[in-house]
Design a protein around this motif. Structure first.
Motif, PDB file in Angstrom:
ATOM      1  N   LEU A  18     -12.734  35.959 -15.023  1.00 29.03           N
ATOM      2  CA  LEU A  18     -13.223  36.342 -16.343  1.00 29.03           C
ATOM      3  C   LEU A  18     -14.659  36.845 -16.304  1.00 29.03           C
ATOM      4  O   LEU A  18     -15.021  37.768 -17.035  1.00 29.03           O
ATOM      5  CB  LEU A  18     -13.105  35.168 -17.319  1.00 29.03           C
ATOM      6  N   ARG A  22     -13.153  43.154 -13.509  1.00 31.28           N
ATOM      7  CA  ARG A  22     -13.116  44.271 -14.452  1.00 31.28           C
ATOM      8  C   ARG A  22     -12.137  43.908 -15.546  1.00 31.28           C
ATOM      9  O   ARG A  22     -11.268  43.056 -15.363  1.00 31.28           O
ATOM     10  CB  ARG A  22     -12.644  45.530 -13.736  1.00 31.28           C
ATOM     11  N   ARG A  23     -12.258  44.588 -16.695  1.00 33.83           N
ATOM     12  CA  ARG A  23     -11.333  44.278 -17.782  1.00 33.83           C
ATOM     13  C   ARG A  23     -10.908  45.544 -18.492  1.00 33.83           C
ATOM     14  O   ARG A  23     -11.611  46.551 -18.492  1.00 33.83           O
ATOM     15  CB  ARG A  23     -11.938  43.293 -18.764  1.00 33.83           C
ATOM     16  N   GLY A  25      -8.998  46.310 -22.278  1.00 33.38           N
ATOM     17  CA  GLY A  25      -8.505  45.747 -23.526  1.00 33.38           C
ATOM     18  C   GLY A  25      -7.496  46.642 -24.204  1.00 33.38           C
ATOM     19  O   GLY A  25      -7.585  47.871 -24.133  1.00 33.38           O
ATOM     20  N   VAL A  30      -5.994  41.449 -23.442  1.00 33.59           N
ATOM     21  CA  VAL A  30      -7.056  41.926 -22.563  1.00 33.59           C
ATOM     22  C   VAL A  30      -6.713  41.438 -21.159  1.00 33.59           C
ATOM     23  O   VAL A  30      -6.380  40.271 -20.966  1.00 33.59           O
ATOM     24  CB  VAL A  30      -8.438  41.372 -22.989  1.00 33.59           C
ATOM     25  N   VAL A  31      -6.776  42.348 -20.191  1.00 33.57           N
ATOM     26  CA  VAL A  31      -6.468  42.003 -18.802  1.00 33.57           C
ATOM     27  C   VAL A  31      -7.764  42.034 -18.008  1.00 33.57           C
ATOM     28  O   VAL A  31      -8.489  43.025 -18.020  1.00 33.57           O
ATOM     29  CB  VAL A  31      -5.446  42.984 -18.190  1.00 33.57           C
ATOM     30  N   HIS A  32      -8.067  40.935 -17.344  1.00 37.06           N
ATOM     31  CA  HIS A  32      -9.213  40.820 -16.440  1.00 37.06           C
ATOM     32  C   HIS A  32      -8.649  40.808 -15.024  1.00 37.06           C
ATOM     33  O   HIS A  32      -7.653  40.128 -14.763  1.00 37.06           O
ATOM     34  CB  HIS A  32      -9.975  39.516 -16.674  1.00 37.06           C
ATOM     35  N   LEU A  86      -5.342  38.206 -11.652  1.00 36.51           N
ATOM     36  CA  LEU A  86      -5.346  38.699 -13.031  1.00 36.51           C
ATOM     37  C   LEU A  86      -5.438  37.527 -13.981  1.00 36.51           C
ATOM     38  O   LEU A  86      -4.829  36.484 -13.745  1.00 36.51           O
ATOM     39  CB  LEU A  86      -4.035  39.407 -13.370  1.00 36.51           C
ATOM     40  N   VAL A  88      -4.713  37.268 -18.094  1.00 32.80           N
ATOM     41  CA  VAL A  88      -4.293  37.981 -19.292  1.00 32.80           C
ATOM     42  C   VAL A  88      -4.646  37.110 -20.491  1.00 32.80           C
ATOM     43  O   VAL A  88      -4.174  35.977 -20.606  1.00 32.80           O
ATOM     44  CB  VAL A  88      -2.778  38.282 -19.261  1.00 32.80           C
ATOM     45  N   ARG A  89      -5.500  37.656 -21.362  1.00 32.72           N
ATOM     46  CA  ARG A  89      -5.905  36.962 -22.585  1.00 32.72           C
ATOM     47  C   ARG A  89      -5.172  37.572 -23.757  1.00 32.72           C
ATOM     48  O   ARG A  89      -5.289  38.768 -24.025  1.00 32.72           O
ATOM     49  CB  ARG A  89      -7.410  37.136 -22.829  1.00 32.72           C
ATOM     50  N   ALA A 109      -2.982  48.564 -19.616  1.00 29.74           N
ATOM     51  CA  ALA A 109      -4.180  47.891 -19.107  1.00 29.74           C
ATOM     52  C   ALA A 109      -4.219  47.930 -17.577  1.00 29.74           C
ATOM     53  O   ALA A 109      -5.270  48.185 -16.984  1.00 29.74           O
ATOM     54  CB  ALA A 109      -4.243  46.450 -19.619  1.00 29.74           C
ATOM     55  N   LEU A 113      -6.986  49.860 -15.195  1.00 28.69           N
ATOM     56  CA  LEU A 113      -7.717  49.187 -14.118  1.00 28.69           C
ATOM     57  C   LEU A 113      -7.376  49.773 -12.751  1.00 28.69           C
ATOM     58  O   LEU A 113      -7.894  49.314 -11.739  1.00 28.69           O
ATOM     59  CB  LEU A 113      -7.396  47.692 -14.123  1.00 28.69           C
TER      60      LEU A 113
END
Length: 117
Positions: A18, A22-23, A25, A30-32, A86, A88-89, A109, A113
Motif C-alpha cells: 500500500l 504503484r496504484r 483507481g 483501487v489496485v496497489h 497486489l 485490491v481495495r 486497473a 499498471l
C-alpha cells in the motif's frame, strides 16, 4: 478461496504494497501493486490481498464483495509476473456492482499498471 501461497496475510506485507507500490483507481476498486525483485526472495507466484472496509456496507455486503473479488482474482494471478504482490481495495460503489463490473474494473486497473495486456 485462494490457496495460502497466493494470499498476502502479514500486515507488514499489506503495508509494503500500500505504501510502496504503484496504484490504479477505478470506480469500484483501487489496485496497489509492487513487484518483488528476484534477488530479494526465491521466485514465488503472484499473491493478492483484499481490503474491504466498512464503507462498502454491512458485513454481509462486505463478504459478498470479497467473495466476488477472490473469484475474479484467481485466474488473473496466474497471468501476472512471478513475485508480484497486489492489494485490491474495494470502494463503496462496489457494494452495488455486478461481478462483470468488478471484473472490468480489475482488468482495466491491471492494464493501467502494465501487469497484463
Amino acid at each position: 478461496m485462494l490457496p495460502r501461497e497466493l494470499r498476502i496475510t502479514r500486515p507488514q506485507d499489506f503495508r509494503r504494497v500500500l505504501r510502496g507500490g504503484r496504484r490504479a483507481g477505478r470506480r469500484h476498486l483501487v489496485v496497489h501493486a509492487v513487484a518483488t525483485p528476484a534477488t530479494d526472495r526465491p521466485v514465488r507466484p503472484a499473491r493478492a490481498g483484499l481490503v474491504v472496509g466498512r464503507g462498502v456496507g454491512p458485513a454481509v455486503t462486505r463478504h459478498r464483495v470479497s467473495r466476488r473479488l477472490r473469484h475474479l482474482l484467481r485466474p488473473r494471478l496466474e497471468a501476472l509476473p512471478a513475485g508480484t504482490d497486489l492489494v485490491v481495495r474495494a470502494q463503496p460503489p462496489a457494494a452495488d456492482a455486478t461481478s462483470a463490473q468488478l471484473g472490468d474494473d480489475l482488468d482495466a486497473a491491471l492494464a493501467r499498471l502494465r501487469l497484463t495486456d
